[in-house]
Design an enzyme around this catalytic site. Structure first.
Site, PDB file in Angstrom:
ATOM      1  N   ARG A  57     -10.262  -7.890  -2.401  1.00 12.62           N
ATOM      2  CA  ARG A  57      -8.934  -8.174  -2.103  1.00 12.62           C
ATOM      3  C   ARG A  57      -8.383  -7.665  -0.932  1.00 12.62           C
ATOM      4  O   ARG A  57      -8.823  -6.710  -0.446  1.00 12.62           O
ATOM      5  CB  ARG A  57      -7.725  -8.227  -3.129  1.00 12.62           C
ATOM      6  N   GLU A  62       4.146  -4.427  -1.144  1.00  9.82           N
ATOM      7  CA  GLU A  62       3.302  -3.968   0.124  1.00  9.82           C
ATOM      8  C   GLU A  62       3.435  -4.848   1.066  1.00  9.82           C
ATOM      9  O   GLU A  62       4.213  -5.841   1.064  1.00  9.82           O
ATOM     10  CB  GLU A  62       1.885  -4.163  -0.505  1.00  9.82           C
ATOM     11  N   ASN A  65      -5.987   1.521   4.437  1.00 10.05           N
ATOM     12  CA  ASN A  65      -4.504   1.607   4.593  1.00 10.05           C
ATOM     13  C   ASN A  65      -4.139   2.313   5.803  1.00 10.05           C
ATOM     14  O   ASN A  65      -4.973   2.549   6.831  1.00 10.05           O
ATOM     15  CB  ASN A  65      -4.046   2.741   3.705  1.00 10.05           C
ATOM     16  N   ASN A 107      -5.398  -5.907   1.553  1.00  7.61           N
ATOM     17  CA  ASN A 107      -4.767  -4.674   1.545  1.00  7.61           C
ATOM     18  C   ASN A 107      -3.865  -4.457   2.657  1.00  7.61           C
ATOM     19  O   ASN A 107      -3.314  -5.505   3.090  1.00  7.61           O
ATOM     20  CB  ASN A 107      -5.359  -3.378   1.138  1.00  7.61           C
ATOM     21  N   ASP A 143      -0.588   6.308   2.130  1.00  6.14           N
ATOM     22  CA  ASP A 143      -0.636   4.710   1.933  1.00  6.14           C
ATOM     23  C   ASP A 143      -0.423   4.182   3.326  1.00  6.14           C
ATOM     24  O   ASP A 143      -0.919   4.600   4.430  1.00  6.14           O
ATOM     25  CB  ASP A 143       0.586   4.541   0.907  1.00  6.14           C
TER      26      ASP A 143
END
Length: 291
Positions: free
Chosen positions: A101, A18, A148, A103, A198
């Site tokens: 967390r 990522e 995202n 992203n 995504d």
């Protein structure tokens, strides 16, 4: 359009690749393996890859200058010294919540860092999107399951973000001088096919390039939300694109084998590798973040 040239940029697989990006000051490409808390750096022109163990989940990076980086982690924003690797907490974000967390994240043209969070188990509505600039942190949006597709129009007047849990990309007007939203988000695109929305990036013409997790594609949308192109990827789970040039649309694509069953992983041997896609067009690079 013809299928572009696609090659492996780095062949060591990430479980959950990522947060790719390109630092024009050092001509270095970076990306993360979120699950293992590793940062990868590789010269664009070729050379050895440096792998840095960060000690916690991390997912995104903003350039400060040639010597420093701002890294989004599960506890907040850390300043990292590129030479020594030393990290210092700069701005806590949900540091008191061990179930979430960082992203997706990206830098607005005004130098503001938008950072998305999510539950470590993708818990419904556990995530939020934050704005950080010049020492100030604001929560912009909440009740997001998987943040995202944070990206911005070239003129800084439009921001995009998505909730993969709903497979929706929203757009919202932004102040080009601050990167703060102006008004309420509106629907940009709702994905109703196989796969999940995504990471995304916007090119120099204002088109949004989205990695479709589970559908082996990078899909391109014009500013009205119309899909104008799809690029087939050689892996099932592309996760995020990032341009590495302003003169072309060449981009790095991270991928993942996260949550694959063993039979599926065997059938997708390149899952988790990082790819270079060579394209005609105009790319865009994120500016440095304003601390």
């Amino acid at each position: 359009m013809d299928q572009p040239k696609i090659s492996v940029f780095y062949d060591v697989a990430c479980e959950l690749g990522e947060g790719p990006g390109y630092d024009a000051l050092t001509k270095t490409v970076w990306w993360f393996d979120i699950v293992t808390g590793r940062l990868f750096e590789k010269p664009l022109a070729g050379g050895d890859v440096q792998i840095h163990t960060l000690g916690q989940m991390a997912s995104a990076l903003a350039v400060i200058d040639e010597k420093r980086q701002l890294i989004a982690t599960e506890t907040g924003l850390f300043i990292r010294d590129r030479l020594t690797g030393h990290t210092t907490m700069h701005q806590p974000i949900e540091a008191d919540n061990p179930s979430t967390r960082s992203n997706d994240a990206r830098v607005h043209p005004a130098g503001a860092f938008w950072i998305g969070t999510m539950g470590k188990k993708s818990e419904k509505g556990a995530g939020s999107i934050y704005w950080y600039r010049r020492g100030e942190l604001r929560k912009l949006f909440s009740d997001i399951s998987i943040s995202n597709s944070i990206c911005f129009s070239p003129d800084g007047r439009t921001a995009y973000f998505a909730d993969t849990g709903k497979n929706i990309i929203w757009r919202v007007d932004t102040n080009p001088e601050t990167g703060l939203p102006v008004g309420e988000p509106a629907l940009f695109y709702q994905h109703k096919e196989k796969g999940g929305i995504d990471g995304s990036v916007v090119d120099g013409d204002g088109n949004l390039w989205n990695a479709c997790w589970g559908r082996s594609s990078i899909d391109v949308y014009d500013p009205s939300g119309k899909r104008i192109r799809s690029i087939e990827m050689p892996v099932r789970q592309p996760s995020c694109p990032a341009f590495v040039s302003e003169d072309t649309a060449n981009m790095i694509i991270t991928t993942a084998y996260h949550q694959m069953t063993e039979p599926v992983h065997r059938s997708d041997p390149d899952a988790g590798k990082t790819f270079l896609v060579e394209l005609a067009g105009k790319g865009r690079l994120d500016p440095p973040v304003r601390l």
